[in-house]
Design a protein around this motif. Structure first.
Motif, PDB file in Angstrom:
ATOM      1  N   ILE A   1       2.242  13.097  -2.810  1.00  0.00           N
ATOM      2  CA  ILE A   1       1.958  12.373  -4.053  1.00  0.00           C
ATOM      3  C   ILE A   1       1.082  11.153  -3.790  1.00  0.00           C
ATOM      4  CG2 ILE A   1       2.990  11.030  -5.936  1.00  0.00           C
ATOM      5  CD1 ILE A   1       5.428  12.865  -5.761  1.00  0.00           C
ATOM      6  N   PHE A   2       1.417  10.381  -2.783  1.00  0.00           N
ATOM      7  CA  PHE A   2       0.769   9.079  -2.588  1.00  0.00           C
ATOM      8  C   PHE A   2      -0.198   9.034  -1.401  1.00  0.00           C
ATOM      9  CE2 PHE A   2       4.856   8.058  -4.695  1.00  0.00           C
ATOM     10  CZ  PHE A   2       4.351   7.484  -5.849  1.00  0.00           C
ATOM     11  N   GLY A   3      -0.247  10.068  -0.582  1.00  0.00           N
ATOM     12  CA  GLY A   3      -1.124  10.052   0.575  1.00  0.00           C
ATOM     13  C   GLY A   3      -2.596  10.052   0.191  1.00  0.00           C
ATOM     14  N   LYS A   4      -3.394   9.293   0.905  1.00  0.00           N
ATOM     15  CA  LYS A   4      -4.834   9.194   0.674  1.00  0.00           C
ATOM     16  C   LYS A   4      -5.567   9.389   2.004  1.00  0.00           C
ATOM     17  CE  LYS A   4      -4.295   7.967  -3.684  1.00  0.00           C
ATOM     18  NZ  LYS A   4      -4.689   8.856  -4.797  1.00  0.00           N
ATOM     19  N   ALA A   5      -6.885   9.606   1.902  1.00  0.00           N
ATOM     20  CA  ALA A   5      -7.682   9.750   3.115  1.00  0.00           C
ATOM     21  C   ALA A   5      -8.978   8.957   3.049  1.00  0.00           C
ATOM     22  CB  ALA A   5      -7.989  11.223   3.384  1.00  0.00           C
ATOM     23  N   GLU A   6      -9.131   8.133   2.027  1.00  0.00           N
ATOM     24  CA  GLU A   6     -10.300   7.265   1.977  1.00  0.00           C
ATOM     25  C   GLU A   6      -9.911   5.867   2.438  1.00  0.00           C
ATOM     26  OE1 GLU A   6      -8.418   7.280  -2.157  1.00  0.00           O
ATOM     27  OE2 GLU A   6      -9.127   8.799  -0.734  1.00  0.00           O
ATOM     28  N   VAL A   7     -10.902   5.155   2.945  1.00  0.00           N
ATOM     29  CA  VAL A   7     -10.650   3.805   3.422  1.00  0.00           C
ATOM     30  C   VAL A   7     -10.156   2.943   2.260  1.00  0.00           C
ATOM     31  CG1 VAL A   7     -11.654   1.759   4.487  1.00  0.00           C
ATOM     32  CG2 VAL A   7     -12.430   4.030   5.190  1.00  0.00           C
ATOM     33  N   GLN A   8      -9.010   2.300   2.476  1.00  0.00           N
ATOM     34  CA  GLN A   8      -8.417   1.477   1.426  1.00  0.00           C
ATOM     35  C   GLN A   8      -9.167   0.147   1.293  1.00  0.00           C
ATOM     36  OE1 GLN A   8      -5.494   2.816  -0.458  1.00  0.00           O
ATOM     37  NE2 GLN A   8      -6.699   4.429   0.528  1.00  0.00           N
ATOM     38  N   ASP A   9      -9.079  -0.440   0.105  1.00  0.00           N
ATOM     39  CA  ASP A   9      -9.801  -1.690  -0.155  1.00  0.00           C
ATOM     40  C   ASP A   9      -9.412  -2.779   0.832  1.00  0.00           C
ATOM     41  OD1 ASP A   9     -11.170  -0.564  -2.254  1.00  0.00           O
ATOM     42  OD2 ASP A   9      -9.742  -1.228  -3.783  1.00  0.00           O
ATOM     43  N   TRP A  10      -8.127  -2.856   1.175  1.00  0.00           N
ATOM     44  CA  TRP A  10      -7.670  -3.901   2.070  1.00  0.00           C
ATOM     45  C   TRP A  10      -8.130  -3.671   3.513  1.00  0.00           C
ATOM     46  CZ3 TRP A  10      -4.672  -1.565   5.731  1.00  0.00           C
ATOM     47  CH2 TRP A  10      -3.992  -0.381   5.364  1.00  0.00           C
ATOM     48  N   ALA A  11      -8.642  -2.475   3.804  1.00  0.00           N
ATOM     49  CA  ALA A  11      -9.094  -2.167   5.164  1.00  0.00           C
ATOM     50  C   ALA A  11     -10.606  -2.250   5.302  1.00  0.00           C
ATOM     51  CB  ALA A  11      -8.630  -0.762   5.565  1.00  0.00           C
ATOM     52  N   LYS A  12     -11.291  -2.544   4.207  1.00  0.00           N
ATOM     53  CA  LYS A  12     -12.758  -2.643   4.278  1.00  0.00           C
ATOM     54  C   LYS A  12     -13.170  -4.010   4.765  1.00  0.00           C
ATOM     55  CE  LYS A  12     -13.491   0.739   0.583  1.00  0.00           C
ATOM     56  NZ  LYS A  12     -14.010   0.974  -0.790  1.00  0.00           N
ATOM     57  N   GLU A  13     -14.410  -4.099   5.188  1.00  0.00           N
ATOM     58  CA  GLU A  13     -14.924  -5.369   5.690  1.00  0.00           C
ATOM     59  C   GLU A  13     -14.988  -6.389   4.556  1.00  0.00           C
ATOM     60  OE1 GLU A  13     -18.763  -7.159   8.124  1.00  0.00           O
ATOM     61  OE2 GLU A  13     -18.765  -5.090   7.394  1.00  0.00           O
ATOM     62  N   ARG A  14     -14.467  -7.559   4.850  1.00  0.00           N
ATOM     63  CA  ARG A  14     -14.456  -8.618   3.841  1.00  0.00           C
ATOM     64  C   ARG A  14     -15.434  -9.708   4.251  1.00  0.00           C
ATOM     65  NH1 ARG A  14      -9.324  -7.674   5.121  1.00  0.00           N
ATOM     66  NH2 ARG A  14      -9.002  -9.684   6.124  1.00  0.00           N
ATOM     67  N   LYS A  15     -16.273 -10.078   3.340  1.00  0.00           N
ATOM     68  CA  LYS A  15     -17.252 -11.113   3.608  1.00  0.00           C
ATOM     69  C   LYS A  15     -16.757 -12.452   3.057  1.00  0.00           C
ATOM     70  CE  LYS A  15     -21.193  -7.973   3.538  1.00  0.00           C
ATOM     71  NZ  LYS A  15     -22.510  -7.674   2.926  1.00  0.00           N
TER      72      LYS A  15
ATOM     73  N   SER B   1       0.819  -1.207   0.000  1.00  0.00           N
ATOM     74  CA  SER B   1       0.000   0.000   0.000  1.00  0.00           C
ATOM     75  C   SER B   1       0.862   1.272   0.000  1.00  0.00           C
ATOM     76  CB  SER B   1      -0.921   0.001   1.217  1.00  0.00           C
ATOM     77  OG  SER B   1      -1.639   1.201   1.301  1.00  0.00           O
ATOM     78  N   LEU B   2       0.830   2.006  -1.087  1.00  0.00           N
ATOM     79  CA  LEU B   2       1.582   3.261  -1.167  1.00  0.00           C
ATOM     80  C   LEU B   2       1.052   4.326  -0.195  1.00  0.00           C
ATOM     81  CD1 LEU B   2       2.390   3.666  -4.985  1.00  0.00           C
ATOM     82  CD2 LEU B   2       3.992   3.321  -3.090  1.00  0.00           C
ATOM     83  N   PRO B   3      -0.269   4.449  -0.014  1.00  0.00           N
ATOM     84  CA  PRO B   3      -0.732   5.419   0.990  1.00  0.00           C
ATOM     85  C   PRO B   3      -0.191   5.128   2.388  1.00  0.00           C
ATOM     86  CG  PRO B   3      -2.544   4.813  -0.448  1.00  0.00           C
ATOM     87  CD  PRO B   3      -1.396   3.905  -0.795  1.00  0.00           C
ATOM     88  N   LEU B   4      -0.092   3.849   2.736  1.00  0.00           N
ATOM     89  CA  LEU B   4       0.458   3.494   4.043  1.00  0.00           C
ATOM     90  C   LEU B   4       1.943   3.814   4.111  1.00  0.00           C
ATOM     91  CD1 LEU B   4       0.309   2.256   6.827  1.00  0.00           C
ATOM     92  CD2 LEU B   4       0.459  -0.013   5.787  1.00  0.00           C
ATOM     93  N   TRP B   5       2.680   3.479   3.071  1.00  0.00           N
ATOM     94  CA  TRP B   5       4.109   3.777   3.046  1.00  0.00           C
ATOM     95  C   TRP B   5       4.362   5.288   3.051  1.00  0.00           C
ATOM     96  CZ3 TRP B   5       8.008   1.087   4.503  1.00  0.00           C
ATOM     97  CH2 TRP B   5       7.983  -0.307   4.399  1.00  0.00           C
ATOM     98  N   SER B   6       3.515   6.042   2.359  1.00  0.00           N
ATOM     99  CA  SER B   6       3.697   7.493   2.340  1.00  0.00           C
ATOM    100  C   SER B   6       3.529   8.070   3.740  1.00  0.00           C
ATOM    101  CB  SER B   6       2.703   8.138   1.373  1.00  0.00           C
ATOM    102  OG  SER B   6       1.380   8.066   1.859  1.00  0.00           O
ATOM    103  N   MET B   7       2.594   7.516   4.498  1.00  0.00           N
ATOM    104  CA  MET B   7       2.396   7.945   5.880  1.00  0.00           C
ATOM    105  C   MET B   7       3.619   7.625   6.735  1.00  0.00           C
ATOM    106  SD  MET B   7      -0.698   6.832   8.452  1.00  0.00           S
ATOM    107  CE  MET B   7       0.002   5.184   8.706  1.00  0.00           C
TER     108      MET B   7
END
Length: 415
Positions: A397-411, A210-216
């Motif tokens: 460049i890579f920072g995000k503020a929306e919930v990432q796909d890997w952090a959403k609830e998985r059924k 995850s680039l947003p995580l690495w950017s943080m």
């Protein structure tokens, strides 16, 4: 018991700072969520104050065997010049409160997105206030009442904070027995699409990619490099240039943290205010991060060029330390945005990654100073500026503020 919110059956992809859903807001004055933020503030206050006090009283106890300790002697218990102690970590104070990742588990379930910055800011600012009070009063109490009194006073306050925590702090609004029903519905509906009671394993592989995580993480590292240099080396620089040892001044020692405490609170409220003006959440996070990085690194960069004026040099140092706290409502709470379900782990991981700078920054800076005595200081400050700027650019460049796909609830699905 689980309570259904008004948005429980809706799609879960857009609950952010600029979201369309607007649950009926509950008052903030005398509210449970702000009461919890204040209690966390007090707990952080006493945690940091006790760390600082331990240093002060150790010196006072040693001095007590030979002569009456003075205030200056007591404040000298804060090694590494005036603003920090590499062993007790006030040098990494702006991230120290944020490094207590466990407390951020509270805000996963207590902080509505539009109030997240201020609630976290109120809580974390206790670390700064604790440093101020301990530096200002620790030596005085040791001198006037004796060093045992310091333990009684701050230890007793710690016991009070512990009792408040046990009685008044609960995991979530659903289990809190005294919360107003309007406030409970407001918090639950605000977070309904972000946090679920279902426990899910950490998606380690997705997180590593995850680039947003690495950017943080990278931005936290680069900012902590800057803060470490400001706290450890800038006061030493001023002492060497002006031949004034400011570590013996309790007020000058505490001043950067007083400024940082005020800025932390104001910056957090400013971030949430911008959200009410329809700024996108990612924009607010990046604005706060820029304001916490660029002025601090720039003031440090120009420090060697104002060697003729002591007041300007000390002012730049103080502002550099204080303005760095504007990052608090920015990159430092970004994990609550991109992965609210895993924010506690991510907060701890990002702070651990950032604290690598606590080892590297002094080592590299010491090498630069030993190799080039004439321009060593300029090289140290310039390198800090470059590292901080590169980390900031990477985050922008890579920072995000929306919930990432890997952090959403998985059924679970059956094939």
């Amino acid at each position: 018991m689980t309570e259904l919110s008004p948005t429980a059956g809706k799609n879960s992809q857009d609950i952010q700072g600029d979201e369309k859903l607007s649950p009926r807001k509950a008052p903030s004055i005398c509210s449970t969520r702000y009461g919890i933020a204040f209690i966390v503030h007090l707990c952080n206050f006493i945690i940091m104050a006790q760390n600082i006090i331990m240093n002060i009283t150790m010196v006072a106890m040693v001095n007590n065997t030979s002569h009456q300790p003075s205030f200056n002697d007591s404040t000298e218990g804060l090694p590494v010049d005036s603003f920090g102690d590499p062993n007790n970590s006030p040098k990494s104070l702006p991230a120290r409160g944020l490094g207590y990742g466990g407390q951020f588990a509270i805000w996963e379930r207590w902080s509505p997105p539009h109030e997240r910055s201020r609630l976290c800011g109120i809580a974390v600012s206790g670390l700064l206030l604790g440093t101020c009070i301990a530096i200002l009063l620790g030596g005085i109490i040791s001198q006037t009442l004796g060093w045992p009194s310091v333990f009684y006073i701050f230890g007793g306050f710690g016991c009070i904070c512990f009792l408040l925590w046990c009685v008044l702090v609960y995991d979530d609004p659903v289990t809190h027995p005294w919360i107003n029903i309007t406030e409970k519905e407001y918090i639950i509906s605000s977070l309904a699409q972000q946090v679920n009671s279902t426990k899910q394993p950490l998606p380690i592989k997705a997180m590593v990619r995850s680039l947003p995580l690495w950017s943080m993480c990278v931005c936290c590292f680069s900012h902590q490099w800057l803060i470490n240099i400001i706290i450890i080396y800038a006061p030493t620089y001023i002492s060497s240039v002006f031949n004034i040892d400011i570590k013996n001044s309790g007020f000058l020692s505490a001043l950067p943290f007083i400024i940082a405490w005020v800025i932390c609170l104001l910056g957090s409220y400013l971030a949430d205010f911008l959200l009410t003006k329809n700024f996108r959440l990612v924009t607010v996070r990046k604005i706060a991060t820029v304001l916490g990085n660029v002025p601090s690194s720039t003031f440090l960069l120009v420090l060697p060029f104002v060697a003729s004026n002591y007041i300007i040099a000390v002012s730049l140092l103080t502002l550099s330390c204080g303005l760095g706290l504007l990052c608090q409502p920015g990159v430092y709470i970004n994990a609550l945005d991109i992965a609210p379900r895993h924010s506690s782990f991510l907060m701890g991981a990002s702070r651990a990654f950032a604290q690598i700078s606590a080892v590297l920054a002094p080592t590299v800076s010491g090498f630069l100073l030993s190799q080039d005595p004439e321009f060593g200081w300029r090289n140290v400050f310039s390198l800090s500026f470059v590292i901080n700027t590169l980390g900031l650019i990477f985050y922008l460049i890579f920072g995000k503020a929306e919930v990432q796909d890997w952090a959403k609830e998985r059924k679970l699905t059956h094939l």
